[in-house]
Scaffold this motif. Structure first.
Motif, mmCIF file in Angstrom:
data_model
loop_
_atom_site.group_PDB
_atom_site.id
_atom_site.type_symbol
_atom_site.label_atom_id
_atom_site.label_comp_id
_atom_site.label_asym_id
_atom_site.label_seq_id
_atom_site.Cartn_x
_atom_site.Cartn_y
_atom_site.Cartn_z
ATOM 1 N N THR A 9 0.815 -1.213 0.000
ATOM 2 C CA THR A 9 0.000 0.000 0.000
ATOM 3 C C THR A 9 0.849 1.264 0.000
ATOM 4 O OG1 THR A 9 -1.882 -1.104 1.001
ATOM 5 C CG2 THR A 9 -1.793 1.289 1.229
ATOM 6 N N PRO A 10 1.850 1.395 0.903
ATOM 7 C CA PRO A 10 2.666 2.620 0.837
ATOM 8 C C PRO A 10 3.452 2.741 -0.464
ATOM 9 C CG PRO A 10 3.390 1.209 2.669
ATOM 10 C CD PRO A 10 2.238 0.547 2.008
ATOM 11 N N VAL A 11 3.854 1.607 -1.030
ATOM 12 C CA VAL A 11 4.596 1.639 -2.291
ATOM 13 C C VAL A 11 3.690 2.136 -3.408
ATOM 14 C CG1 VAL A 11 5.898 0.282 -3.962
ATOM 15 C CG2 VAL A 11 6.088 -0.238 -1.534
ATOM 16 N N ARG A 12 2.443 1.715 -3.395
ATOM 17 C CA ARG A 12 1.498 2.173 -4.419
ATOM 18 C C ARG A 12 1.173 3.656 -4.246
ATOM 19 N NH1 ARG A 12 -1.318 -2.996 -3.307
ATOM 20 N NH2 ARG A 12 -0.668 -4.400 -4.969
ATOM 21 N N ARG A 13 1.031 4.100 -3.015
ATOM 22 C CA ARG A 13 0.677 5.502 -2.747
ATOM 23 C C ARG A 13 1.867 6.423 -2.965
ATOM 24 N NH1 ARG A 13 -2.169 6.771 2.596
ATOM 25 N NH2 ARG A 13 -2.424 8.749 1.498
ATOM 26 N N PHE A 14 3.050 5.984 -2.554
ATOM 27 C CA PHE A 14 4.249 6.819 -2.624
ATOM 28 C C PHE A 14 5.411 6.023 -3.237
ATOM 29 C CE2 PHE A 14 1.867 7.800 1.291
ATOM 30 C CZ PHE A 14 1.435 9.087 0.984
ATOM 31 N N PRO A 15 5.315 5.662 -4.505
ATOM 32 C CA PRO A 15 6.324 4.765 -5.074
ATOM 33 C C PRO A 15 7.736 5.352 -5.044
ATOM 34 C CG PRO A 15 4.892 5.621 -6.796
ATOM 35 C CD PRO A 15 4.303 6.043 -5.488
ATOM 36 N N TRP A 16 7.868 6.614 -5.399
ATOM 37 C CA TRP A 16 9.199 7.219 -5.418
ATOM 38 C C TRP A 16 9.797 7.256 -4.014
ATOM 39 C CZ3 TRP A 16 10.585 11.803 -2.959
ATOM 40 C CH2 TRP A 16 11.902 12.215 -3.197
ATOM 41 N N ALA A 17 9.066 7.820 -3.061
ATOM 42 C CA ALA A 17 9.590 7.980 -1.700
ATOM 43 C C ALA A 17 9.913 6.634 -1.055
ATOM 44 C CB ALA A 17 8.590 8.749 -0.836
ATOM 45 N N THR A 18 9.042 5.662 -1.231
ATOM 46 C CA THR A 18 9.255 4.352 -0.615
ATOM 47 C C THR A 18 10.479 3.656 -1.204
ATOM 48 O OG1 THR A 18 6.867 4.164 -0.333
ATOM 49 C CG2 THR A 18 8.147 2.158 -0.050
ATOM 50 N N ASN A 19 10.564 3.622 -2.515
ATOM 51 C CA ASN A 19 11.677 2.947 -3.181
ATOM 52 C C ASN A 19 13.013 3.627 -2.886
ATOM 53 O OD1 ASN A 19 11.014 0.627 -5.216
ATOM 54 N ND2 ASN A 19 9.284 2.030 -5.333
ATOM 55 N N VAL A 20 13.050 4.947 -2.998
ATOM 56 C CA VAL A 20 14.303 5.678 -2.803
ATOM 57 C C VAL A 20 14.754 5.595 -1.343
ATOM 58 C CG1 VAL A 20 15.380 7.966 -2.885
ATOM 59 C CG2 VAL A 20 13.978 7.175 -4.796
ATOM 60 N N THR A 21 13.809 5.685 -0.418
ATOM 61 C CA THR A 21 14.163 5.596 1.003
ATOM 62 C C THR A 21 14.727 4.220 1.341
ATOM 63 O OG1 THR A 21 12.491 7.230 1.592
ATOM 64 C CG2 THR A 21 13.263 5.781 3.359
ATOM 65 N N LEU A 22 14.060 3.182 0.890
ATOM 66 C CA LEU A 22 14.557 1.837 1.147
ATOM 67 C C LEU A 22 15.931 1.637 0.522
ATOM 68 C CD1 LEU A 22 14.091 -0.942 2.371
ATOM 69 C CD2 LEU A 22 12.908 -1.595 0.285
ATOM 70 N N TYR A 23 16.092 2.085 -0.710
ATOM 71 C CA TYR A 23 17.369 1.947 -1.402
ATOM 72 C C TYR A 23 18.472 2.669 -0.628
ATOM 73 C CZ TYR A 23 20.654 1.715 -5.284
ATOM 74 O OH TYR A 23 21.742 1.455 -6.072
ATOM 75 N N GLY A 24 18.227 3.915 -0.271
ATOM 76 C CA GLY A 24 19.231 4.707 0.430
ATOM 77 C C GLY A 24 19.609 4.124 1.779
ATOM 78 N N CYS A 25 18.618 3.659 2.532
ATOM 79 C CA CYS A 25 18.894 3.070 3.848
ATOM 80 C C CYS A 25 19.719 1.784 3.718
ATOM 81 C CB CYS A 25 17.597 2.787 4.590
ATOM 82 S SG CYS A 25 16.747 4.273 5.145
ATOM 83 N N LEU A 26 19.377 0.953 2.763
ATOM 84 C CA LEU A 26 20.126 -0.290 2.571
ATOM 85 C C LEU A 26 21.552 -0.016 2.111
ATOM 86 C CD1 LEU A 26 17.301 -2.423 0.974
ATOM 87 C CD2 LEU A 26 18.468 -2.917 3.133
ATOM 88 N N PHE A 27 21.726 0.959 1.248
ATOM 89 C CA PHE A 27 23.060 1.291 0.756
ATOM 90 C C PHE A 27 23.920 1.803 1.901
ATOM 91 C CE2 PHE A 27 26.049 2.836 -2.469
ATOM 92 C CZ PHE A 27 25.838 1.925 -3.487
ATOM 93 N N ALA A 28 23.377 2.702 2.728
ATOM 94 C CA ALA A 28 24.112 3.202 3.891
ATOM 95 C C ALA A 28 24.378 2.069 4.880
ATOM 96 C CB ALA A 28 23.336 4.326 4.565
ATOM 97 N N GLY A 29 23.440 1.140 4.988
ATOM 98 C CA GLY A 29 23.635 -0.027 5.844
ATOM 99 C C GLY A 29 24.814 -0.870 5.385
ATOM 100 N N GLY A 30 25.053 -0.922 4.093
ATOM 101 C CA GLY A 30 26.214 -1.647 3.568
ATOM 102 C C GLY A 30 27.518 -1.066 4.088
ATOM 103 N N ASP A 31 27.565 0.269 4.228
ATOM 104 C CA ASP A 31 28.758 0.894 4.791
ATOM 105 C C ASP A 31 28.925 0.502 6.256
ATOM 106 O OD1 ASP A 31 31.013 2.846 4.810
ATOM 107 O OD2 ASP A 31 29.726 3.791 6.315
ATOM 108 N N LEU A 32 27.842 0.478 7.001
ATOM 109 C CA LEU A 32 27.915 0.078 8.415
ATOM 110 C C LEU A 32 28.395 -1.362 8.561
ATOM 111 C CD1 LEU A 32 24.706 1.789 9.818
ATOM 112 C CD2 LEU A 32 27.087 2.429 10.253
ATOM 113 N N VAL A 33 27.921 -2.239 7.681
ATOM 114 C CA VAL A 33 28.373 -3.633 7.719
ATOM 115 C C VAL A 33 29.872 -3.701 7.434
ATOM 116 C CG1 VAL A 33 28.222 -5.862 6.523
ATOM 117 C CG2 VAL A 33 26.143 -4.670 7.231
#
Length: 198
Positions: free
Chosen positions: A7-31
């Motif tokens: 539902t949030p992806v359908r309502r806010f596809p750009w924000a949801t996708n970009v936020t998830l992508y950015g958080c995971l990428f930054a998480g890779g640096d933490l790992v």
């Protein structure tokens, strides 16, 4: 449950996708930092990786995936292979370049192209052993609505490798594996040293 997640992806596809992508990428640096056994987390470096991920990678990927789908719609073999070829020949070099130069710029380095010159080709070759498989699965099986999020999940592993390459390596998988073996060997020595002390 699936509908609740989408539902949030359908309502806010750009924000949801970009936020998830950015958080995971930054998480890779933490790992990467965790595996490096640093005494303290370098939050400035994680912030720089996050800025590049949110500012460029996530946004670029979101609009790139939409562009590819409009040019070659569907998930049959022929359009998937066309999208994959374009992705690996155009988007991959651009994304690698943006990472090395973007992080170097944010770190305030005098020579922001140094990492790119030294590591780009090796990193691109390494990416060709990972991304074609991930993107084939993405383009063939994942609905267009969440392709950037899926790429972000794959990007988590890739970001860990990129952060290693940017800070310690030369862009090759061999250097990363040697480093990982060295970390594992160091941990085993610490464990056996602790056992002897007891």
């Amino acid at each position: 449950m699936r509908d609740a997640l989408l539902t949030p992806v359908r309502r806010f596809p750009w924000a949801t996708n970009v936020t998830l992508y950015g958080c995971l990428f930054a998480g890779g640096d933490l790992v990467h930092q965790r595996f490096s056994r640093k005494e303290r987390v370098d939050w400035t470096h994680t912030r720089n990786v996050a800025v590049v991920a949110f500012g460029f990678h996530g946004n670029f990927n979101f609009f790139w995936m939409r562009f590819l789908e409009r040019c070659f719609p569907g998930n049959a073999l022929r359009p998937v292979l066309r999208k994959l070829l374009l992705d690996q020949t155009l988007a991959a070099p651009l994304a690698i370049s943006a990472f090395y130069t973007g992080v170097s710029f944010l770190e305030g380095r005098d020579e922001i192209l140094q990492d790119w010159r030294e590591k780009f080709l090796n990193t691109y070759k390494t990416g060709l052993t990972y991304w074609p498989v991930m993107q084939f699965l993405n383009l063939a099986l994942v609905p267009p609505l969440i392709r950037t999020a899926f790429t972000g999940c794959c990007g988590f592993v890739w970001a860990t490798f990129l952060c290693f390459s940017q800070q310690n390596g030369d862009g090759t998988i061999t250097a990363a594996l040697d480093w990982a073996r060295g970390v594992q060997h160091s941990r085993q020595e610490q464990t056996s040293g602790t056992d002897r002390a007891e």
